[in-house]
Design an enzyme around this catalytic site. Structure first.
Site, PDB file in Angstrom:
ATOM      1  N   GLY A  93       0.809  -1.475   0.175  1.00 50.64           N
ATOM      2  CA  GLY A  93      -0.192   0.220  -0.109  1.00 50.64           C
ATOM      3  C   GLY A  93       0.735   1.404  -0.052  1.00 50.64           C
ATOM      4  O   GLY A  93       1.899   1.357  -0.475  1.00 50.64           O
ATOM      5  N   SER A  94       0.228   2.286   0.403  1.00 50.24           N
ATOM      6  CA  SER A  94       0.604   3.665  -0.062  1.00 50.24           C
ATOM      7  C   SER A  94       1.676   3.856   0.627  1.00 50.24           C
ATOM      8  O   SER A  94       2.459   3.271   1.772  1.00 50.24           O
ATOM      9  CB  SER A  94      -0.450   4.865   1.267  1.00 50.24           C
ATOM     10  OG  SER A  94      -0.374   5.482   1.178  1.00 50.24           O
ATOM     11  N   SER A  95       2.488   5.146  -0.253  1.00 49.10           N
ATOM     12  CA  SER A  95       3.302   6.013   0.552  1.00 49.10           C
ATOM     13  C   SER A  95       3.915   6.028   1.960  1.00 49.10           C
ATOM     14  O   SER A  95       4.651   6.094   2.238  1.00 49.10           O
ATOM     15  CB  SER A  95       3.945   6.712  -0.508  1.00 49.10           C
ATOM     16  OG  SER A  95       3.065   7.494  -0.507  1.00 49.10           O
ATOM     17  N   SER A  96       2.380   6.356   2.079  1.00 48.44           N
ATOM     18  CA  SER A  96       2.597   7.025   3.642  1.00 48.44           C
ATOM     19  C   SER A  96       2.703   5.981   4.662  1.00 48.44           C
ATOM     20  O   SER A  96       3.311   6.517   5.922  1.00 48.44           O
ATOM     21  CB  SER A  96       1.158   7.666   4.074  1.00 48.44           C
ATOM     22  OG  SER A  96       0.885   8.270   3.090  1.00 48.44           O
TER      23      SER A  96
END
Length: 130
Positions: free
Chosen positions: A60-63
């Site tokens: 998932g997310s780069s966050s």
């Protein structure tokens, strides 16, 4: 036993392993205490703090890198992360924590199938022993 892997982020850590059966995103998949809160994850409810995290890759997310960096800062992150395939987001979180807070969490790519569930695992850069 010894396994030699590829270092994605250097560091030294020890702990008991936790083997995830599915990829995990730290963003939305874990809480402040590094408990898996993703209701769809097979290990939902497990706490990763201080453990040697064994998983295929992140998801998932780069966050997720910033969430991992904050867990490292807060002392709630896994002790080390061993991946079976490279993932750019996980080592980025470790790099951010090293640069901002001077804290190193080793991230290694290695075939970890031989690591027993009850072992005390030591990770030193790309070398894994138990």
């Amino acid at each position: 036993m010894i396994i030699h892997g590829r270092t994605l982020h250097p560091g030294t850590a020890s702990g008991t392993p936790i083997r995830l059966t599915a990829p995990l995103s730290f963003w939305g998949g874990t809480d402040n205490e590094c408990r898996i809160v993703d209701a769809h994850h097979p290990q939902c409810g497990e706490v990763l703090t201080g453990r040697i995290l064994l998983m295929e890759s992140g998801r998932g997310s780069s966050s997720a890198s910033s969430v991992l960096a904050e867990q490292i800062r807060a002392g709630t992150a896994p002790a080390a992360i061993i991946l079976s395939r490279p993932d750019p987001i996980i080592p980025l979180g470790a790099l951010i924590a090293a640069e901002l807070y001077g804290l190193n969490l080793p991230v290694v790519v290695a075939q970890y199938d031989a690591i027993p569930a009850d072992a005390l695992v030591q990770v030193t850069d790309g070398t894994i022993t138990w």
